[in-house]
Design a protein around this motif. Structure first.
Motif, mmCIF file in Angstrom:
data_model
loop_
_atom_site.group_PDB
_atom_site.id
_atom_site.type_symbol
_atom_site.label_atom_id
_atom_site.label_comp_id
_atom_site.label_asym_id
_atom_site.label_seq_id
_atom_site.Cartn_x
_atom_site.Cartn_y
_atom_site.Cartn_z
ATOM 1 N N LEU A 1 0.825 -1.200 0.000
ATOM 2 C CA LEU A 1 0.000 0.000 0.000
ATOM 3 C C LEU A 1 0.862 1.253 0.000
ATOM 4 O O LEU A 1 0.608 2.204 -0.746
ATOM 5 C CB LEU A 1 -0.933 -0.005 1.209
ATOM 6 C CG LEU A 1 -1.956 1.122 1.286
ATOM 7 C CD1 LEU A 1 -2.975 0.992 0.165
ATOM 8 C CD2 LEU A 1 -2.648 1.133 2.622
ATOM 9 N N VAL A 2 1.910 1.253 0.822
ATOM 10 C CA VAL A 2 2.772 2.434 0.902
ATOM 11 C C VAL A 2 3.585 2.594 -0.379
ATOM 12 O O VAL A 2 3.651 3.674 -0.966
ATOM 13 C CB VAL A 2 3.697 2.338 2.131
ATOM 14 C CG1 VAL A 2 4.750 3.432 2.101
ATOM 15 C CG2 VAL A 2 2.882 2.436 3.406
ATOM 16 N N VAL A 3 4.199 1.501 -0.842
ATOM 17 C CA VAL A 3 5.100 1.606 -1.993
ATOM 18 C C VAL A 3 4.327 1.902 -3.278
ATOM 19 O O VAL A 3 4.688 2.801 -4.040
ATOM 20 C CB VAL A 3 5.929 0.309 -2.141
ATOM 21 C CG1 VAL A 3 6.697 0.310 -3.443
ATOM 22 C CG2 VAL A 3 6.880 0.158 -0.973
ATOM 23 N N VAL A 4 3.248 1.157 -3.521
ATOM 24 C CA VAL A 4 2.533 1.286 -4.786
ATOM 25 C C VAL A 4 1.635 2.522 -4.792
ATOM 26 O O VAL A 4 1.740 3.378 -5.677
ATOM 27 C CB VAL A 4 1.701 0.019 -5.074
ATOM 28 C CG1 VAL A 4 0.850 0.209 -6.315
ATOM 29 C CG2 VAL A 4 2.622 -1.171 -5.241
ATOM 30 N N TYR A 5 0.779 2.632 -3.790
ATOM 31 C CA TYR A 5 -0.222 3.694 -3.845
ATOM 32 C C TYR A 5 0.355 5.066 -3.517
ATOM 33 O O TYR A 5 0.039 6.048 -4.187
ATOM 34 C CB TYR A 5 -1.396 3.358 -2.923
ATOM 35 C CG TYR A 5 -2.289 2.313 -3.502
ATOM 36 C CD1 TYR A 5 -3.286 2.649 -4.401
ATOM 37 C CD2 TYR A 5 -2.122 0.977 -3.177
ATOM 38 C CE1 TYR A 5 -4.103 1.689 -4.960
ATOM 39 C CE2 TYR A 5 -2.934 0.008 -3.727
ATOM 40 C CZ TYR A 5 -3.919 0.368 -4.616
ATOM 41 O OH TYR A 5 -4.714 -0.578 -5.173
ATOM 42 N N VAL A 6 1.177 5.137 -2.473
ATOM 43 C CA VAL A 6 1.779 6.432 -2.172
ATOM 44 C C VAL A 6 2.736 6.826 -3.293
ATOM 45 O O VAL A 6 2.859 8.000 -3.652
ATOM 46 C CB VAL A 6 2.488 6.402 -0.802
ATOM 47 C CG1 VAL A 6 3.203 7.705 -0.529
ATOM 48 C CG2 VAL A 6 1.466 6.136 0.300
ATOM 49 N N GLY A 7 3.422 5.843 -3.894
ATOM 50 C CA GLY A 7 4.263 6.147 -5.045
ATOM 51 C C GLY A 7 3.460 6.585 -6.247
ATOM 52 O O GLY A 7 3.908 7.396 -7.059
ATOM 53 N N ALA A 8 2.236 6.044 -6.373
ATOM 54 C CA ALA A 8 1.394 6.408 -7.514
ATOM 55 C C ALA A 8 0.680 7.732 -7.310
ATOM 56 O O ALA A 8 0.064 8.248 -8.245
ATOM 57 C CB ALA A 8 0.360 5.311 -7.773
ATOM 58 N N VAL A 9 0.751 8.286 -6.096
ATOM 59 C CA VAL A 9 0.118 9.583 -5.867
ATOM 60 C C VAL A 9 0.750 10.645 -6.762
ATOM 61 O O VAL A 9 0.072 11.567 -7.225
ATOM 62 C CB VAL A 9 0.222 9.975 -4.373
ATOM 63 C CG1 VAL A 9 -0.051 11.442 -4.160
ATOM 64 C CG2 VAL A 9 -0.770 9.151 -3.573
ATOM 65 N N ALA A 10 2.045 10.517 -7.024
ATOM 66 C CA ALA A 10 2.698 11.484 -7.922
ATOM 67 C C ALA A 10 2.074 11.415 -9.315
ATOM 68 O O ALA A 10 1.854 12.451 -9.955
ATOM 69 C CB ALA A 10 4.197 11.192 -7.994
ATOM 70 N N VAL A 11 1.755 10.210 -9.782
ATOM 71 C CA VAL A 11 1.106 10.074 -11.090
ATOM 72 C C VAL A 11 -0.307 10.648 -11.036
ATOM 73 O O VAL A 11 -0.761 11.330 -11.969
ATOM 74 C CB VAL A 11 1.080 8.594 -11.517
ATOM 75 C CG1 VAL A 11 0.375 8.423 -12.852
ATOM 76 C CG2 VAL A 11 2.494 8.044 -11.596
ATOM 77 N N LEU A 12 -1.007 10.397 -9.937
ATOM 78 C CA LEU A 12 -2.347 10.949 -9.776
ATOM 79 C C LEU A 12 -2.309 12.475 -9.801
ATOM 80 O O LEU A 12 -3.121 13.121 -10.454
ATOM 81 C CB LEU A 12 -2.952 10.463 -8.457
ATOM 82 C CG LEU A 12 -4.293 11.061 -8.054
ATOM 83 C CD1 LEU A 12 -5.377 10.617 -9.015
ATOM 84 C CD2 LEU A 12 -4.639 10.684 -6.638
#
Length: 199
Positions: A58-69
């Motif tokens: 959750l931390v690696v994928v989703y928080v990392g994907a927040v930049a893409v969002l």
């Protein structure tokens, strides 16, 4: 009420409050900050539930994907970067508050996880860790659902790219088909230059 249960309820309440703030904040930057806070709280709840692998994913994928969002939000709303940089100090209090809450929760979750004993609510198989058990479930019993989720994510990515792709006036674009099918007389001009004279 045990310390573990108290931390669980605290994380749950902060996660719900931050999720409400994600959809109610008028500024997209504030929404992204509250979304990161919500993800971290959910990861802390996973750690307390004994699902460390899901918490890290959750931390690696989703928080990392927040930049893409955030990139998609900026592309779709045409946010002015110059004005955004000018108002950096306006976002500082919200960012500092979110950072302090995250730091306090990380300390609480780490201390609670280090002191807790495996309870009846945590299913631990003999000789199988969390990652291996989750992999067996995903790739055996729930394989079709896992593949459908991947297909939905692929469609979401293509949809986001299609929404943000715009034809702007005055911007030169490459037309590969036209370049491949061009004739030499359309692109090359032969000039006969007399001896001793320039073009």
């Amino acid at each position: 009420m045990t310390a573990e249960l108290f931390v669980w309820w605290m994380l749950a309440l902060v996660a719900i409050a931050s999720a409400v703030m994600v959809v109610s904040a008028k500024n997209p930057v504030h929404s992204v900050l509250f979304l990161i806070l919500c993800f971290f709280n959910t990861a802390g709840m996973f750690v307390l539930a004994g699902a460390e692998f899901l918490a890290m994913i959750l931390v690696v994928v989703y928080v990392g994907a927040v930049a893409v969002l955030f990139l998609f939000v900026v592309m779709m709303l045409d946010i002015n970067f110059v004005r955004l940089r000018e108002g950096f100090l306006n976002y500082l209090p919200v960012g500092a508050l979110v950072g302090l809450v995250l730091l306090a929760e990380l300390v609480l979750v780490g201390a609670t996880w280090a002191l807790k004993e495996p309870g009846p609510g945590v299913a631990v198989a003999e000789g199988i860790d969390n990652t291996r058990a989750l992999g067996r479930l995903l790739y055996t019993e729930h394989f079709v659902v896992f593949q459908i989720a991947g297909l939905i994510l692929l469609v979401a990515i293509v949809g986001a790219i299609a929404l943000t792709l715009r034809q702007r006036v005055g911007v030169k674009r490459q037309d590969v088909a036209r370049q491949v099918h061009r004739r030499p007389e359309e692109t090359v001009t032969l000039v006969r230059v007399e001896t001793g004279k320039g073009v």
